[in-house]
Design a protein around this motif. Sequence first.
Motif, PDB file in Angstrom:
ATOM      1  N   SER A   1       0.832  -1.208   0.000  1.00 25.07           N
ATOM      2  CA  SER A   1       0.000   0.000   0.000  1.00 25.07           C
ATOM      3  C   SER A   1       0.864   1.254   0.000  1.00 25.07           C
ATOM      4  O   SER A   1       1.906   1.297   0.648  1.00 25.07           O
ATOM      5  CB  SER A   1      -0.917   0.028   1.226  1.00 25.07           C
ATOM      6  N   SER A   2       0.392   2.279  -0.690  1.00 32.48           N
ATOM      7  CA  SER A   2       1.109   3.557  -0.684  1.00 32.48           C
ATOM      8  C   SER A   2       0.854   4.316   0.612  1.00 32.48           C
ATOM      9  O   SER A   2       1.540   5.290   0.912  1.00 32.48           O
ATOM     10  CB  SER A   2       0.687   4.414  -1.879  1.00 32.48           C
ATOM     11  N   GLN A   3      -0.117   3.864   1.374  1.00 34.11           N
ATOM     12  CA  GLN A   3      -0.456   4.484   2.653  1.00 34.11           C
ATOM     13  C   GLN A   3      -0.305   3.450   3.758  1.00 34.11           C
ATOM     14  O   GLN A   3      -0.655   2.287   3.579  1.00 34.11           O
ATOM     15  CB  GLN A   3      -1.892   5.010   2.610  1.00 34.11           C
TER      16      GLN A   3
ATOM     17  N   ASP B   1       1.384   8.760   4.047  1.00 36.30           N
ATOM     18  CA  ASP B   1       1.994   8.297   2.812  1.00 36.30           C
ATOM     19  C   ASP B   1       3.243   7.488   3.175  1.00 36.30           C
ATOM     20  O   ASP B   1       4.033   7.917   4.021  1.00 36.30           O
ATOM     21  CB  ASP B   1       2.371   9.499   1.944  1.00 36.30           C
ATOM     22  N   ARG B   2       3.405   6.347   2.577  1.00 33.13           N
ATOM     23  CA  ARG B   2       4.534   5.466   2.896  1.00 33.13           C
ATOM     24  C   ARG B   2       5.882   6.173   2.724  1.00 33.13           C
ATOM     25  O   ARG B   2       6.772   6.023   3.553  1.00 33.13           O
ATOM     26  CB  ARG B   2       4.502   4.223   2.002  1.00 33.13           C
ATOM     27  N   GLU B   3       6.049   6.934   1.673  1.00 35.26           N
ATOM     28  CA  GLU B   3       7.339   7.566   1.383  1.00 35.26           C
ATOM     29  C   GLU B   3       7.606   8.807   2.232  1.00 35.26           C
ATOM     30  O   GLU B   3       8.659   8.943   2.831  1.00 35.26           O
ATOM     31  CB  GLU B   3       7.416   7.925  -0.108  1.00 35.26           C
TER      32      GLU B   3
ATOM     33  N   ARG C   1      -1.834  12.335   4.031  1.00 29.89           N
ATOM     34  CA  ARG C   1      -2.201  12.746   2.678  1.00 29.89           C
ATOM     35  C   ARG C   1      -3.276  13.823   2.737  1.00 29.89           C
ATOM     36  O   ARG C   1      -3.995  13.944   3.739  1.00 29.89           O
ATOM     37  CB  ARG C   1      -2.703  11.545   1.873  1.00 29.89           C
TER      38      ARG C   1
END
Length: 154
Positions: free
Chosen positions: A61-63, A124-126, A131
């Motif tokens: 997941s991006s989150q 957000d993962r990065e 978000r």
Amino acid sequence: MAQAELKKRRRSDYNFHLEYRTRWSDNDMYDHMNNSIYYFLFDSIVNTYLMTHCALNPPISSQIGLVVHSHCDYFAPVAFPAVVDLGLRANKLGKSSVTYEIGVFERGQVEVKAVGEFVHVFVDRESRKPRVDGMGGKIRGGLEKIIASEKAKL
């Protein structure tokens, strides 16, 4: 919340349930389940719910949800070979955060053994920042199904 109120919790106060069969290694030298195991259980029920009801897939997941707060009120011990029933509800739902409450019950007993609180902030993962759209529709939709009351939604 006051311990006296938490001690009155019943299984019906929770909207999602998960069973856990204790292991011999869960006991500590005092012959009851070690406090670190309770946190393991909190993490397990929360992430089981997120993955099965909120379409969250943590490895890709991006989150992601970051734990920013947790605590536990202990009322009575649990020990191997008990089977525990975990109950989950959301007490507060914000734009990017959720406050969960987890009840720990021993099979065959009415009284709650422990009540934990776990706060996730979805980021957000990065960037590790919330978000703009907060937690997003799928996560929010799933969490709304376990909200304790309409007053808790922000």
